[in-house]
Design a protein around this motif. Structure first.
Motif, mmCIF file in Angstrom:
data_model
loop_
_atom_site.group_PDB
_atom_site.id
_atom_site.type_symbol
_atom_site.label_atom_id
_atom_site.label_comp_id
_atom_site.label_asym_id
_atom_site.label_seq_id
_atom_site.Cartn_x
_atom_site.Cartn_y
_atom_site.Cartn_z
ATOM 1 N N GLY A 68 0.809 -1.213 0.000
ATOM 2 C CA GLY A 68 0.000 0.000 0.000
ATOM 3 C C GLY A 68 0.842 1.263 0.000
ATOM 4 N N TYR A 69 1.966 1.228 0.748
ATOM 5 C CA TYR A 69 2.852 2.389 0.773
ATOM 6 C C TYR A 69 3.456 2.644 -0.613
ATOM 7 N N LEU A 70 3.864 1.578 -1.294
ATOM 8 C CA LEU A 70 4.425 1.746 -2.638
ATOM 9 C C LEU A 70 3.374 2.282 -3.604
ATOM 10 N N LEU A 71 2.141 1.829 -3.472
ATOM 11 C CA LEU A 71 1.095 2.336 -4.352
ATOM 12 C C LEU A 71 0.816 3.817 -4.119
ATOM 13 N N ALA A 72 1.026 4.281 -2.897
ATOM 14 C CA ALA A 72 0.728 5.674 -2.570
ATOM 15 C C ALA A 72 1.820 6.648 -3.019
ATOM 16 N N GLN A 73 2.954 6.124 -3.503
ATOM 17 C CA GLN A 73 4.025 7.009 -3.967
ATOM 18 C C GLN A 73 3.683 7.586 -5.346
ATOM 19 N N PRO A 74 4.204 8.780 -5.675
ATOM 20 C CA PRO A 74 3.806 9.423 -6.940
ATOM 21 C C PRO A 74 4.321 8.712 -8.190
ATOM 22 N N HIS A 75 5.559 8.147 -8.164
ATOM 23 C CA HIS A 75 6.131 7.443 -9.325
ATOM 24 C C HIS A 75 5.981 8.291 -10.587
ATOM 25 N N ALA A 76 6.610 9.459 -10.563
ATOM 26 C CA ALA A 76 6.431 10.411 -11.653
ATOM 27 C C ALA A 76 6.960 9.892 -12.982
ATOM 28 N N ARG A 77 7.967 8.998 -12.975
ATOM 29 C CA ARG A 77 8.565 8.532 -14.232
ATOM 30 C C ARG A 77 7.790 7.378 -14.860
ATOM 31 N N LEU A 78 6.837 6.821 -14.162
ATOM 32 C CA LEU A 78 6.066 5.710 -14.694
ATOM 33 C C LEU A 78 4.766 6.215 -15.313
ATOM 34 N N PRO A 79 4.195 5.455 -16.250
ATOM 35 C CA PRO A 79 2.859 5.814 -16.734
ATOM 36 C C PRO A 79 1.860 5.855 -15.584
ATOM 37 N N ALA A 80 0.855 6.690 -15.706
ATOM 38 C CA ALA A 80 -0.061 6.941 -14.590
ATOM 39 C C ALA A 80 -0.772 5.679 -14.127
ATOM 40 N N ALA A 81 -1.073 4.771 -15.051
ATOM 41 C CA ALA A 81 -1.819 3.565 -14.687
ATOM 42 C C ALA A 81 -0.922 2.409 -14.268
ATOM 43 N N MET A 82 0.411 2.526 -14.449
ATOM 44 C CA MET A 82 1.296 1.398 -14.188
ATOM 45 C C MET A 82 1.265 0.940 -12.720
ATOM 46 N N PRO A 83 1.328 1.827 -11.711
ATOM 47 C CA PRO A 83 1.257 1.343 -10.319
ATOM 48 C C PRO A 83 -0.018 0.557 -10.028
ATOM 49 N N SER A 84 -1.132 0.988 -10.606
ATOM 50 C CA SER A 84 -2.377 0.257 -10.390
ATOM 51 C C SER A 84 -2.317 -1.131 -11.019
ATOM 52 N N VAL A 85 -1.709 -1.222 -12.199
ATOM 53 C CA VAL A 85 -1.583 -2.529 -12.857
ATOM 54 C C VAL A 85 -0.727 -3.464 -12.012
ATOM 55 N N VAL A 86 0.381 -2.952 -11.477
ATOM 56 C CA VAL A 86 1.239 -3.771 -10.620
ATOM 57 C C VAL A 86 0.489 -4.183 -9.354
ATOM 58 N N GLY A 87 -0.254 -3.250 -8.763
ATOM 59 C CA GLY A 87 -1.026 -3.573 -7.571
ATOM 60 C C GLY A 87 -2.070 -4.642 -7.839
ATOM 61 N N LEU A 88 -2.745 -4.562 -8.985
ATOM 62 C CA LEU A 88 -3.725 -5.591 -9.331
ATOM 63 C C LEU A 88 -3.053 -6.947 -9.520
ATOM 64 N N ALA A 89 -1.846 -6.946 -10.112
ATOM 65 C CA ALA A 89 -1.122 -8.202 -10.294
ATOM 66 C C ALA A 89 -0.729 -8.817 -8.949
ATOM 67 N N VAL A 90 -0.276 -7.979 -8.013
ATOM 68 C CA VAL A 90 0.087 -8.494 -6.686
ATOM 69 C C VAL A 90 -1.153 -9.025 -5.969
ATOM 70 N N ALA A 91 -2.281 -8.320 -6.091
ATOM 71 C CA ALA A 91 -3.521 -8.795 -5.476
ATOM 72 C C ALA A 91 -3.939 -10.140 -6.064
#
Length: 397
Positions: A68-91
């Motif tokens: 959850g902490y990693l998902l809450a980070q801005p990750h400015a260099r990644l595409p906007a939807a990429m953290p959500s995709v990774v989170g869905l994969a981990v789930a």
């Protein structure tokens, strides 16, 4: 018949001793040999409990918090939807591991499912919040649809696993989704839907403690929305729109209060029913009183008369159907408290003391009807407070 009673008992004991010796049984009073085996089994069970449940639970909590902490980070260099995709994969991975370990590590599998449900919710929230650039605007019509779909998936998982704890997690994600959208009509519709869902599941699955837990979740959701929705970073202020919000809150209290009346009658009042009643009266009416006093001063008296009718009506129906003492006491006294608020708003001083005294007669009538000594004592204390307030305010009669 030629032997005395004592001789016959002695002969029987002798025969039993020979039988025990033949079967290899230990004599009475002598500890059996397998005691070390039993102690070893207890040690193995403790090791299994610590290793499988405690340490595994701590590890799952750390994993969920870290993700959850990693998902809450801005990750400015990644595409906007990429953290959500990774989170869905981990789930999805957590759900797969939970399914694989379902038989061998049942408790761990359940905690992994809970972590997966929370991570799924966080991954969807990440589409609208926390990023340097959001993938989807929270004001978009797609946002409520995706969040509602997430709640439906979590609720389906919980019901499929027949787990009250996972159902509680689904309720938490539902309240969080309502606050994330933030609009008044969506929050009211969501808390009403969650209330109906919690009460229906409680009755169908016979999970008595789900109802008070669900009541606390939906009422806290209403309170957070009413004070400006700090979950979305809003400043503290009482929300005045929509105007029907206090009525929606009364509907929530009505649904929660009607649940015990739909269940089969019990010999004694369930502790979960008493806790649910107390939550509805204290937290529910407390939120209603503060919100109406702060935002709806013109309709304050009328709304409190409606609240009084609701609570006293629940007390009467509950007494007629169940003949219990605790829940009718809480409902009746909360209803009369709401009526007192309306009288204080309507009547000027000192006339309001006359109306409050007349209300005390109504309370005594209710106490006799419900055969409640607690209502008699409470009304006596209230009446003493009325008299003392009159004495301090008025110098002469």
């Amino acid at each position: 018949h030629e032997f005395s009673a004592s001789e016959r008992v002695a002969r029987l004991e002798s025969r039993l001793a020979r039988i025990e010796a033949h079967l290899g049984l230990a004599p009475e009073g002598v500890p059996s040999a397998p005691a070390p085996v039993a102690s070893q089994q207890a040690a193995d069970e403790l090791e299994l409990e610590v290793g499988q449940n405690w340490f595994a639970s701590v590890g799952i909590v750390v994993l969920a918090l870290g993700a959850g902490y990693l998902l809450a980070q801005p990750h400015a260099r990644l595409p906007a939807a990429m953290p959500s995709v990774v989170g869905l994969a981990v789930a999805a991975g957590l759900f797969f591991v939970a399914h694989t370990w379902e038989r061998s590590f049942e408790l761990v599998a359940g905690r992994l499912r809970a972590a997966g449900m929370l991570l799924l919710h966080c991954a969807i929230l990440r589409l609208f919040f926390f990023g340097a650039q959001t993938a989807i605007s929270i004001e978009s019509p797609l946002a409520p649809a995706l969040l509602a779909l997430t709640v439906v998936i979590n609720a389906a998982i919980a019901l499929h696993r027949n787990s009250p704890s996972l159902t509680g997690v689904a309720l938490i994600t539902g309240s969080s989704s309502a606050l994330a959208v933030g609009s008044g009509w969506w929050v009211m519709a969501s808390v009403l839907a969650l209330t109906v869902f919690a009460t229906a599941v409680t009755r169908q699955r016979r999970w008595p403690w789900l109802a008070p837990v669900g009541a606390a979740i939906v009422l806290v959701t209403y309170v957070l929305w009413a004070v400006g929705n700090p979950a979305r970073g809003g400043a503290f202020h009482f929300v005045g729109e929509p105007l029907y919000a206090p009525i929606a809150l009364l509907l929530i209290i009505l649904v929660l209060g009607a649940l015990p009346l739909l269940a089969p009658a019990e010999e004694s009042e369930e502790p979960s029913t008493i806790v649910g009643t107390l939550i509805g009266c204290a937290l529910g009416y407390g939120a209603f009183l503060v919100h109406t006093a702060a935002v709806f001063p013109k309709a304050f008296a009328t709304l409190n008369v409606g609240a009084s009718a609701l609570f006293v009506g629940l007390a009467v129906v509950y007494w007629n159907k169940r003949h219990r003492h605790v829940s009718p006491f809480f409902y009746a006294m909360t209803g009369y408290a709401a009526l007192s608020m309306a009288i204080i708003k309507w009547a000027p001083v000192p006339e309001l003391f006359v109306w409050l005294s007349l209300e005390s007669l109504m309370v005594v009538t209710t106490a006799i009807w419900f055969q409640s000594r607690a209502i008699v004592v409470a009304n006596f204390l209230i009446y003493v407070a009325i008299v003392l307030a009159y004495v301090f305010i008025k110098k002469s009669e």
